[in-house]
Design an enzyme around this catalytic site. Structure first.
Site, short mmCIF file in Angstrom:
data_model
loop_
_atom_site.label_atom_id
_atom_site.label_comp_id
_atom_site.label_asym_id
_atom_site.label_seq_id
_atom_site.Cartn_x
_atom_site.Cartn_y
_atom_site.Cartn_z
N HIS A 30 0.83 -1.29 0.01
CA HIS A 30 -0.12 -0.03 -0.04
C HIS A 30 0.91 1.28 0.04
O HIS A 30 1.97 1.21 0.12
CB HIS A 30 -0.79 -0.20 1.09
CG HIS A 30 -0.20 0.05 2.40
ND1 HIS A 30 0.50 0.86 3.13
CD2 HIS A 30 -0.24 -1.12 3.38
CE1 HIS A 30 0.78 0.59 4.22
NE2 HIS A 30 0.54 -0.68 4.46
N CYS A 88 3.92 -4.77 6.89
CA CYS A 88 3.07 -4.33 5.40
C CYS A 88 4.50 -3.79 4.35
O CYS A 88 5.53 -3.71 5.07
CB CYS A 88 2.27 -3.59 5.25
SG CYS A 88 0.67 -4.35 5.86
#
Length: 468
Positions: free
Chosen positions: A394, A410
């Protein structure tokens, strides 16, 4: 007029294909000439008889036994079968380098015979690429011979114009956005279908090379088109993986969340979709037919047989595995994420990670969402969930964390990078997280890849809690 002894349509088609594959076989030209002569097409018959040379002289002016044989076509097919048993795919790169370069530099020596069709054959058939590209490995000691060999092996499938190039290589990876050296350009001439060859690199030909600027312009335009083909091809393949069927049209790929396999439409995609879909279906069918059969028979020969028919992609890239979809590789050792295809780095980005919290292993993009949690928070403007977990690729509102281990696991990217990646890779794309596999220096492209959004890819009903 005496009727031809092999006037079945399939026999005539066989003869035409035969002389394409074996232009030096004089018997094939003689038999095809007889067909044209019997059909009253004297011009085409004379052309074939000229190619037949002394075979025509022997058969037409003497009582050679084969001239009156009723099994000429069968004997020709038997000859081809014997030749195939000796070697399945001809490797022309083993020709001595001086002789090969001589053939390349003197078109009259390296000309390729072309059979005359019933009508004029256009330079590029409908849906066929006008430009082909051979990416010559850097380790190849005879790059001209390698490129010429690829074109010869492709036969009639080869585009009319072909550029051979070296791409920059680092750590065993070809660099799509690195420095490229154009080596040579080959083009089929008119009339006798000679190859007109322009040497573009003095290190290849030991000569004064031709002006490479026109070829460089064509190569740059081709690269932009190739990226569109990679993304569309990957989307078609991943759609089939997800839904167990082929997409009927481009609209089947470009749908609202959560079925947004493709995040918009690229320039020319609607036009390229039908041919690309047909070529992927053919490739899948050939791969299926090459699988082991009951009884333990191997597939090595079958795989070799289909290599020549599937070695050129829809945009003219000479590559046996052209239909393989794009993949993502993440190297935790140097904070690099790359979009790769068959040993080639198409894009590479600097990323933020979570150190030991970022898991290594195999994943896939199970969800693509635009503007997660409104798009102005910690996840940035794009998010791609990995294998239905809390891990994701992301964006971020903390630019300083890129290149560091500050996330909870992440993968963070800058805004321009995550938006380009979101457009380039479809839903279902494989993701490999490894330690020590990519070169460390991420290189931005001169022009960003973009798709025009067509559907709503947001998911405002969900609050995302990825491990940022």
């Amino acid at each position: 007029m005496e009727q031809s002894k092999f006037d079945k349509p399939e026999d005539i088609i066989y003869l035409k294909q035969f002389v394409k594959k074996h232009p030096d076989n004089k018997m094939g030209w003689y038999l095809l000439g007889k067909h044209y002569r019997d059909a009253g097409k004297e011009g085409k018959a004379n052309y074939c008889f000229i190619q037949a040379g002394d075979i025509y002289d022997a058969f037409e002016q003497s009582s050679h036994p084969l001239a009156v044989s009723t099994n000429q076509l069968e004997e020709l097919k038997a000859w081809e079968k014997r030749k195939k048993r000796k070697r399945l795919v001809r490797n022309v790169t083993v020709i001595a380098v001086p002789l090969l370069l001589l053939a390349l530099l003197i078109p009259s020596i390296g000309n390729q015979k072309q059979i005359p069709g019933d009508d004029a054959v256009p330079a590029v058939a409908d849906g066929s690429p006008g430009l082909g590209v051979v990416l010559v490995p850097r380790k190849e000691k005879t790059p001209a011979g390698y490129a010429f060999g690829e074109v010869m092996k492709a036969g009639g499938e080869s585009p009319p114009k072909v550029i051979a190039a070296h791409l920059e290589e680092k750590g065993g990876w070809k660099q799509w956005n690195g420095n490229a050296r154009l080596l040579m350009e080959m083009e089929r001439g008119s009339g006798q279908a000679q190859f007109e060859v322009s040497m573009l690199d003095r290190n290849v030909c030991a000569c004064d090379p031709a002006d490479a600027k026109p070829a460089a312009s064509r190569f740059a335009e081709w690269k932009i088109e190739q990226e569109q083909h990679w993304t569309l091809s990957s989307a078609i393949v991943q759609y089939r993986n997800l839904y167990k069927k082929w997409p009927e049209n481009l609209d089947a790929l470009v749908r609202p969340y959560p079925h947004n396999v493709l995040s918009g439409e690229g320039e020319g995609m609607a036009a390229m979709f039908p041919e690309l879909l047909a070529k992927l279906k053919l490739s899948a069918s050939q791969a299926e037919n090459a699988k082991p059969q009951t009884g333990g028979q191997g597939t090595k020969d079958a795989a070799a047989q289909i290599a020549g028919a599937t070695s050129i992609g829809s945009n003219g890239l000479f590559q046996p595995d052209w239909s393989k979809p794009l993949e993502i590789v993440i190297d935790v050792s140097n904070h690099t994420l790359a979009v790769v295809h068959n040993g080639l780095i198409v894009r590479s980005y600097r990323v933020g990670l979570g150190g030991s919290k970022t898991p290594e292993g195999s994943f896939f993009i199970s969800e693509k969402v635009r503007d997660p949690n409104g798009g102005d928070g910690i996840f940035g403007s794009r998010g791609m969930t990995l294998s239905n977990t809390l891990y994701a690729i992301h964006g971020t509102n903390d630019k300083d964390s890129i290149g560091k281990d500050e996330s909870l696991g992440c993968i963070r990217l800058g805004e321009a990078d995550v938006e380009e990646l979101f457009d380039m890779v479809p839903l279902g794309t494989p993701v490999q997280i490894k330690n020590g596999t990519l070169p460390p220096d991420a290189k931005a492209p001169q022009e960003r890849f973009r798709l025009a959004p067509k559907q709503d890819e947001s998911n405002p009903a969900k609050v995302y809690r990825w491990l940022t």
